[in-house]
Design a protein around this motif. Structure first.
Motif, PDB file in Angstrom:
ATOM      1  N   ASN A 107       0.862  -1.192   0.000  1.00 43.80           N
ATOM      2  CA  ASN A 107       0.000   0.000   0.000  1.00 43.80           C
ATOM      3  C   ASN A 107       0.888   1.229   0.000  1.00 43.80           C
ATOM      4  O   ASN A 107       1.850   1.277   0.773  1.00 43.80           O
ATOM      5  CB  ASN A 107      -0.833   0.056   1.293  1.00 43.80           C
ATOM      6  CG  ASN A 107      -1.959  -0.956   1.334  1.00 43.80           C
ATOM      7  OD1 ASN A 107      -2.755  -1.016   0.411  1.00 43.80           O
ATOM      8  ND2 ASN A 107      -2.017  -1.745   2.393  1.00 43.80           N
ATOM      9  N   TYR A 125       0.583   5.204   0.740  1.00 44.78           N
ATOM     10  CA  TYR A 125      -0.210   6.336   1.239  1.00 44.78           C
ATOM     11  C   TYR A 125       0.546   7.585   0.815  1.00 44.78           C
ATOM     12  O   TYR A 125       1.583   7.921   1.397  1.00 44.78           O
ATOM     13  CB  TYR A 125      -0.339   6.253   2.760  1.00 44.78           C
ATOM     14  CG  TYR A 125      -0.914   4.931   3.262  1.00 44.78           C
ATOM     15  CD1 TYR A 125      -2.279   4.788   3.508  1.00 44.78           C
ATOM     16  CD2 TYR A 125      -0.090   3.826   3.480  1.00 44.78           C
ATOM     17  CE1 TYR A 125      -2.809   3.585   3.971  1.00 44.78           C
ATOM     18  CE2 TYR A 125      -0.621   2.614   3.942  1.00 44.78           C
ATOM     19  CZ  TYR A 125      -1.976   2.509   4.181  1.00 44.78           C
ATOM     20  OH  TYR A 125      -2.488   1.311   4.636  1.00 44.78           O
ATOM     21  N   HIS A 140     -10.656  -2.596   9.546  1.00 45.68           N
ATOM     22  CA  HIS A 140     -10.961  -3.899   8.934  1.00 45.68           C
ATOM     23  C   HIS A 140     -10.149  -4.978   9.646  1.00 45.68           C
ATOM     24  O   HIS A 140      -9.224  -4.676  10.402  1.00 45.68           O
ATOM     25  CB  HIS A 140     -10.583  -3.877   7.439  1.00 45.68           C
ATOM     26  CG  HIS A 140      -9.105  -3.796   7.236  1.00 45.68           C
ATOM     27  ND1 HIS A 140      -8.394  -2.609   7.360  1.00 45.68           N
ATOM     28  CD2 HIS A 140      -8.169  -4.748   6.987  1.00 45.68           C
ATOM     29  CE1 HIS A 140      -7.112  -2.847   7.177  1.00 45.68           C
ATOM     30  NE2 HIS A 140      -6.937  -4.149   6.960  1.00 45.68           N
ATOM     31  N   ASP A 169      -8.067  -8.645   8.410  1.00 48.40           N
ATOM     32  CA  ASP A 169      -7.673  -9.425   7.238  1.00 48.40           C
ATOM     33  C   ASP A 169      -8.108 -10.862   7.520  1.00 48.40           C
ATOM     34  O   ASP A 169      -7.342 -11.664   8.043  1.00 48.40           O
ATOM     35  CB  ASP A 169      -6.165  -9.270   6.996  1.00 48.40           C
ATOM     36  CG  ASP A 169      -5.858  -7.832   6.625  1.00 48.40           C
ATOM     37  OD1 ASP A 169      -6.322  -7.397   5.561  1.00 48.40           O
ATOM     38  OD2 ASP A 169      -5.230  -7.121   7.426  1.00 48.40           O
ATOM     39  N   HIS A 188      -8.072  -3.139  12.552  1.00 47.74           N
ATOM     40  CA  HIS A 188      -6.993  -2.146  12.497  1.00 47.74           C
ATOM     41  C   HIS A 188      -7.240  -1.163  11.362  1.00 47.74           C
ATOM     42  O   HIS A 188      -7.975  -1.454  10.415  1.00 47.74           O
ATOM     43  CB  HIS A 188      -5.614  -2.820  12.380  1.00 47.74           C
ATOM     44  CG  HIS A 188      -5.477  -3.765  11.229  1.00 47.74           C
ATOM     45  ND1 HIS A 188      -5.775  -5.108  11.313  1.00 47.74           N
ATOM     46  CD2 HIS A 188      -5.078  -3.564   9.960  1.00 47.74           C
ATOM     47  CE1 HIS A 188      -5.559  -5.684  10.147  1.00 47.74           C
ATOM     48  NE2 HIS A 188      -5.141  -4.769   9.295  1.00 47.74           N
ATOM     49  N   ARG A 233       4.091   7.175   2.811  1.00 43.45           N
ATOM     50  CA  ARG A 233       4.373   5.984   3.622  1.00 43.45           C
ATOM     51  C   ARG A 233       4.000   4.749   2.805  1.00 43.45           C
ATOM     52  O   ARG A 233       2.965   4.724   2.131  1.00 43.45           O
ATOM     53  CB  ARG A 233       3.553   6.011   4.897  1.00 43.45           C
ATOM     54  CG  ARG A 233       3.585   4.694   5.696  1.00 43.45           C
ATOM     55  CD  ARG A 233       2.746   4.848   6.944  1.00 43.45           C
ATOM     56  NE  ARG A 233       2.695   3.691   7.791  1.00 43.45           N
ATOM     57  CZ  ARG A 233       1.838   2.687   7.652  1.00 43.45           C
ATOM     58  NH1 ARG A 233       0.992   2.664   6.649  1.00 43.45           N
ATOM     59  NH2 ARG A 233       1.845   1.693   8.511  1.00 43.45           N
ATOM     60  N   ASN A 251       3.490   0.564   3.004  1.00 43.04           N
ATOM     61  CA  ASN A 251       3.323  -0.593   3.899  1.00 43.04           C
ATOM     62  C   ASN A 251       3.286  -1.868   3.066  1.00 43.04           C
ATOM     63  O   ASN A 251       2.667  -1.923   2.004  1.00 43.04           O
ATOM     64  CB  ASN A 251       2.017  -0.448   4.698  1.00 43.04           C
ATOM     65  CG  ASN A 251       1.752  -1.664   5.569  1.00 43.04           C
ATOM     66  OD1 ASN A 251       0.988  -2.561   5.191  1.00 43.04           O
ATOM     67  ND2 ASN A 251       2.394  -1.717   6.714  1.00 43.04           N
ATOM     68  N   ARG A 309       1.631 -12.285   3.593  1.00 40.39           N
ATOM     69  CA  ARG A 309       0.520 -13.155   3.990  1.00 40.39           C
ATOM     70  C   ARG A 309       0.717 -14.559   3.431  1.00 40.39           C
ATOM     71  O   ARG A 309       1.378 -14.704   2.390  1.00 40.39           O
ATOM     72  CB  ARG A 309      -0.797 -12.610   3.396  1.00 40.39           C
ATOM     73  CG  ARG A 309      -1.094 -11.185   3.805  1.00 40.39           C
ATOM     74  CD  ARG A 309      -1.952 -10.467   2.784  1.00 40.39           C
ATOM     75  NE  ARG A 309      -2.095  -9.050   3.157  1.00 40.39           N
ATOM     76  CZ  ARG A 309      -3.247  -8.483   3.503  1.00 40.39           C
ATOM     77  NH1 ARG A 309      -4.359  -9.166   3.454  1.00 40.39           N
ATOM     78  NH2 ARG A 309      -3.275  -7.223   3.871  1.00 40.39           N
TER      79      ARG A 309
HETATM   80  O1  AKG Z   1      -0.682   0.370   6.218  1.00 42.27           O
HETATM   81  C1  AKG Z   1      -0.821  -0.350   7.199  1.00 42.27           C
HETATM   82  O2  AKG Z   1      -0.117  -0.253   8.203  1.00 42.27           O
HETATM   83  C2  AKG Z   1      -1.928  -1.381   7.216  1.00 42.27           C
HETATM   84  C3  AKG Z   1      -2.299  -1.974   5.887  1.00 42.27           C
HETATM   85  C4  AKG Z   1      -3.365  -3.007   6.035  1.00 42.27           C
HETATM   86  O3  AKG Z   1      -3.948  -3.153   7.084  1.00 42.27           O
HETATM   87  C5  AKG Z   1      -3.738  -3.897   4.921  1.00 42.27           C
HETATM   88  O4  AKG Z   1      -3.254  -3.745   3.806  1.00 42.27           O
HETATM   89  O5  AKG Z   1      -4.548  -4.813   5.158  1.00 42.27           O
END
Ligand code: AKG
Ligand code: MN
Length: 185
Positions: free
Chosen positions: A94, A96, A106, A108, A163, A175, A177, A181
């Protein structure tokens, strides 16, 4: 802040040379902005994403086609497996871009992730506030994640908690992330 629940394990500044990795991934990943449909409403995802893994991944009505993990992330995935004692076969990135990008509360908990998944989250670039909320009690935690921090979410972290990374009006830089998984196709 009260101590995080045990199913969340936080490793500050865990990544080596996080700024270099951040720059490499911002430039090198194939970022997309998909439309998501939640409760019949379609809107653009408020962040850029890139799904990497062997199988397609569908969430919130979005289908992500399989795409290989670049070597730098395959190496990081191996190191995180050794640290966390869990296996991973896919990664959702992700981006941002600024404080108006976000992810809502949400879990996961997609069926393909199995029961009680271990999800390893790496945050690069600017720090943003990460919120955790316990479903049963409503208790909340908030802490900053960025600059190479690692967060391992295991056990009840997805079944008992939600979260988010909310929008902020604070001026913040980008940022990135990564969530590794284990996906059962
Ligand atoms: O950006 C984050 O710290 C969380 C990302 C997240 O929760 C997700 O992609 O499911
Ligand atoms: Mn998540």
């Amino acid at each position: 802040m009260t101590r995080l629940p045990e199913c969340f394990r936080y490793f500050p500044a865990w990544v080596d040379a996080p700024d270099q990795l951040f720059a490499e991934l911002v430039d090198g990943l194939d970022w997309e902005q998909k439309d998501i449909t939640i409760a019949g409403r379609t809107t653009p995802t408020p962040r850029l994403t890139c799904w990497m893994g062997d199988a397609a991944y569908t969430y919130s009505g979005v289908r992500n086609e399989p795409r290989p993990l670049p070597p730098v992330l395959a190496r990081l995935q191996d190191r995180i497996s050794a640290e966390s004692g869990a296996a991973y076969n896919s990664c959702l990135a992700n981006l941002y871009r600024d404080g108006s990008d976000s992810i809502g509360y949400h879990s996961d908990n997609e069926r393909e992730l199995g029961d009680r998944p271990t999800i390893a989250s790496v945050s690069l670039g600017s720090r943003r506030t990460f919120h955790v909320k316990q479903a049963a009690s409503g208790q909340r935690w908030a802490f900053e994640l960025g600059e190479g921090d690692l967060l391992i979410m295991a056990g009840d972290s997805q079944s008992g908690y939600r979260h988010s990374v909310p929008k902020t009006v604070r001026p913040v830089g980008p940022r990135l992330n990564l969530t590794f998984r284990q996906f059962f196709a």
